[in-house]
Structures are given as C-alpha cells and as structure tokens.
Design an enzyme around this catalytic site. Structure first.
Site, PDB file in Angstrom:
ATOM      1  N   GLU A 267       0.855  -1.196   0.000  1.00 54.47           N
ATOM      2  CA  GLU A 267       0.000   0.000   0.000  1.00 54.47           C
ATOM      3  C   GLU A 267       0.879   1.229   0.000  1.00 54.47           C
ATOM      4  O   GLU A 267       1.849   1.297   0.760  1.00 54.47           O
ATOM      5  CB  GLU A 267      -0.825   0.104   1.294  1.00 54.47           C
ATOM      6  CG  GLU A 267      -2.015  -0.773   1.401  1.00 54.47           C
ATOM      7  CD  GLU A 267      -2.770  -0.511   2.722  1.00 54.47           C
ATOM      8  OE1 GLU A 267      -2.807   0.638   3.198  1.00 54.47           O
ATOM      9  OE2 GLU A 267      -3.313  -1.481   3.269  1.00 54.47           O
ATOM     10  N   LYS A 324     -15.210   5.374   5.294  1.00 56.35           N
ATOM     11  CA  LYS A 324     -14.015   5.224   6.128  1.00 56.35           C
ATOM     12  C   LYS A 324     -14.041   6.263   7.252  1.00 56.35           C
ATOM     13  O   LYS A 324     -14.331   7.434   7.018  1.00 56.35           O
ATOM     14  CB  LYS A 324     -12.742   5.408   5.292  1.00 56.35           C
ATOM     15  CG  LYS A 324     -12.523   4.272   4.311  1.00 56.35           C
ATOM     16  CD  LYS A 324     -11.058   4.077   3.991  1.00 56.35           C
ATOM     17  CE  LYS A 324     -10.424   3.163   5.003  1.00 56.35           C
ATOM     18  NZ  LYS A 324      -9.092   2.708   4.605  1.00 56.35           N
ATOM     19  N   GLU A 330      -8.863  10.421   4.804  1.00 60.12           N
ATOM     20  CA  GLU A 330      -9.052   8.960   4.776  1.00 60.12           C
ATOM     21  C   GLU A 330     -10.077   8.523   3.729  1.00 60.12           C
ATOM     22  O   GLU A 330     -10.009   7.420   3.210  1.00 60.12           O
ATOM     23  CB  GLU A 330      -9.499   8.452   6.156  1.00 60.12           C
ATOM     24  CG  GLU A 330      -8.414   8.510   7.224  1.00 60.12           C
ATOM     25  CD  GLU A 330      -7.309   7.474   7.012  1.00 60.12           C
ATOM     26  OE1 GLU A 330      -7.547   6.476   6.321  1.00 60.12           O
ATOM     27  OE2 GLU A 330      -6.197   7.686   7.534  1.00 60.12           O
TER      28      GLU A 330
END
Ligand SMILES: *[C@@H]1O[C@H](CO)[C@@H](O)[C@H](O)[C@H]1NC(C)=O
Ligand SMILES: *[C@@H]1O[C@H](CO)[C@@H](O)[C@H](O)[C@H]1NC(C)=O
Length: 382
Positions: A267, A324, A330
């Site tokens: 990620e 989220k 985010e």
C-alpha cells in the site's frame, strides 16, 4: 546449421516482442496494482469494476482486503492477478489445520483457476494491533495455511505473505540505521522471513510518505526537487522519502541476514482532499505523488541501497471510500470516484477506452500474420 537457423529466428522473435505491445504499458501492467477497498455504500457492482480495469486501464493486479465472493467471481477470466486477505480476527483459528483447509475450500477453491488468485495475505498490519494473541499466532497461521495450500497443490501458483506498517522499525533515519523493534525482530520477523524465504514469497510493507511528511519535507515526500538527505554511514544521498523508507526496511532485513527477500509495496498513496488548512493535500499533489511513484518504482533505478530494482507496488486506493472513519483525507485516497471517473489521471487509462481490447487484439493478429509471413520467407531462403 542450428546456428544459421537460430539467428534470423532470434531476430524475428525480438521484433515480435517489440512490435506487439508498447513497452511502457507492458511494464506498468506487470508491476502496478491497486488496493480495491470497499468501505463505501456507493461503489459500482464488482462485475463493472472488473471490466473497467480490464478494458480501460493498464492495471493488471488487484489486492482485496477480504475474499469477497462477488468480487472474486467478477475477476474471473480477466487475467488480472488477485490478492485476497484473511482478516486479522481469524488468525488464531487459522493455526488449526482443519480451519485452514476449510478456509481454502470456501474462499479459494471455488474461484480458481478462472480467477487468477496469486497471493493470500494473512492479516493486515498485525503488529500494529499490539494484540499478543494475533501477533503470536501470525507465523503459525501462515505456516498452517501453507500446509492447506500444498495439500491442494495450490501452492505452485499462490503465495502467502502479510503486510506491515513501518512502525515495525525502531529506527528509520538515516536509512542505514533501519532496524526492527527488539522482541518482534527475533520472535516474529525472523520466523516470518524464514517462511517467506522457504516459500519464495515477498516481504510486504505499507510505506506512506504522506503520513510522515510535514510542511518542511513535503517536496522530499512528493519526489520534487529538494536538498536531499545525506546518510553519513553509507555516503549516499536520498532525494525522496519513499527511497529512504524502503532502504530503512532493507537495512533492517540485512541486519537479520534476509536482504535477499523481495520487497513489495502493498500500500502507498496520497489523498486528494483533506481538512481545511492541511498542507499538500489536494488533487495536484495526489496526482504528482502517484504519477512519480509509478515512474520511480518501474524505472529500474531502484533505491540507493537496492540499485536497479523494480518494486511491485499497489496504490491505495482504487476508489474514494465514503464510509471510512477518521479525518477527511481517509475518504479521499481513491484514483477513481464511485462512478468510475478519474479523480485525476496518472497515466493508467488506456488511450482509446471503449474499444481498447478489440483494437489491441486486431492489431496483434495483423502483426502476427505479418511476422509469420516473414518467418516463412526467411526459412525458404535458408
Ligand atoms: C470488457 O471486458 C470483458 C472481459 O473482462 C468483456 O467480456 C466485455 O465485453 C468488455 N466490455 C467492453 C465494453 O469492452
Ligand atoms: C546496475 O546497473 C548499472 C548499469 O547497468 C551497472 O553498472 C551496475 O553494476 C548495476 N548494479 C547492480 C548492483 O546490479
């Protein structure tokens, strides 16, 4: 005699490779993936997402945070490599062989080989949970899952790993001083690395220069011109934060004698929107980070301590995810909006969207026919 025939053949095969696909796209297809997170209530159906990725982008790798059956079915016959994830809370149970066998039977067997599942991640950033039950069972769970894969012969195609946050490092600056946190290094990471080496699987990390940057280091984090950071011990200069983070991990691996293990970026990303006053959080910065990230990891330049390497990299994330929790950023890491229009373009869209697949196939058929004819003429001359 053999030599005489082989030479024109070699030339032809070379020409074939060069003619068929643009090199840049080919490379990106091999190494750049996306994280397909689904913490949202407005995402398109998985079938639509899979077709979109397959037909309209050069993305050929997808990582899921679960083993959602609908998504696994949607990626069938797309050729896209899929990574599935066992959730953290199943780790203790996964140490029981019967449970691991059942997990494989339910979540993998029904979908392969139509869906190209290539990796199973056991948990996500498990050490960050500080949960002793999960951390202590992580490697045993991976080992047991491997036994279940071997029993079904799936281990030839599917590898097991687990992604880490960079908090597993005690030190990371300068990069040459990178080392894992004591305790975890011997009791978790060493057995994990032994497992990865034995199964030819990569060490996976989630580096986020975004979360480590401040106003002062924004240029360094965004691959922009900057004074760089000098590492006294190695006499090497770092011109971007991602390299420094990767090399800190490399130094930590080296300290335990595991510098031969491949590193995969599971990620990384940059949000396109943040809360008012948050520096460096806008569409332009997100585009800049992700575009330069792709160029950098694909370039073959590597990092100061890992020259000439490319890194398999998964951008976080495919979509903006509206459910989220946490600050605004985010919910804004996505490359695409829920209607599949790009939030910004980083060069992963195919030039002709609608008929890309058809056009490519057509031109490939034509060049194949042409080359076969050439080959025939060559052989006739010999
Ligand atoms: C997209 O790809 C799928 C295969 O994944 C194919 O069946 C479908 O026809 C394609 N759709 C378009 C609009 O090209
Ligand atoms: C990296 O590539 C350069 C240029 O091709 C070469 O000179 C060098 O030896 C390579 N380094 C390593 C560690 O492979």
């Amino acid at each position: 005699m053999e030599k005489v025939i082989n030479t024109p053949l070699a030339h032809l095969l070379g020409a074939l490779l060069i003619l068929l696909t643009p090199t840049f796209l080919q490379g990106v297809e091999g190494t750049i993936g996306v994280n397909y997170g689904t913490v949202a209530d407005n995402l398109p159906p998985p079938v639509q997402v899979a077709s979109f990725l397959r037909n309209s982008t050069v993305i050929r790798r997808v990582r899921l945070f679960d083993a959602n059956p609908e998504i696994l079915k949607a990626f069938a016959r797309t050729g896209i490599s899929v990574t599935v994830n066992v959730p953290n809370d199943l780790i203790p149970q996964l140490t029981e062989l019967s449970f691991a066998q059942q997990w494989v039977e339910t979540n993998v067997l029904p979908y392969v080989p139509a869906t190209n599942i290539v990796r199973i991640l056991v948990g996500n950033e498990v050490i960050s949970t500080a949960n002793k039950l999960l951390i202590g069972n992580l490697v045993p769970a991976m080992q047991t899952l491997q036994v279940a894969l071997v029993e079904t012969s799936l281990d030839r195609h599917i590898h097991i790993s687990t992604p880490h946050f960079l908090g597993i490092l005690l030190n990371s600056t300068p990069p040459s001083t990178g080392k894992f946190r004591p305790g975890y290094d011997i009791h978790v990471l060493k057995p994990l690395l032994e497992f990865l080496r034995a199964t030819n699987s990569p060490f996976m990390i989630n580096p986020y220069p975004f979360f480590d940057s401040s106003d002062d280091t924004l240029d360094y984090a965004l691959f922009r011109p900057n004074p760089g950071v000098f590492d006294e011990a190695t006499r090497l200069t770092y011109t971007n934060m991602l390299d420094a983070q990767l090399d800190a991990v490399f130094s930590a691996l080296k300290l335990l004698d595991f510098e031969d293990i491949d590193i995969v970026i599971a990620e990384t990303g940059w949000p396109s929107k943040g809360d008012p006053g948050q520096a460096g959080v806008d569409t332009g910065s997100a585009e800049e980070y992700n575009r330069k990230l792709i160029q950098h990891v694909m370039s073959g330049i590597g990092t100061p301590l890992m020259p000439n390497r490319t890194f398999e990299t998964y951008i976080f994330a495919l979509f903006n995810e509206d459910l989220k929790p946490g600050p605004t950023c985010e919910r804004n890491f996505g490359l695409f909006k829920p209607d599949m229009t790009p939030v910004y373009d980083i060069g992963i869209l195919r030039p002709i969207v609608a008929n890309a697949a058809a056009n490519t196939d057509h031109s490939r058929t034509k060049s194949r026919a042409y080359l076969l004819m050439l080959l025939f003429v060559c052989l006739m001359c010999l």
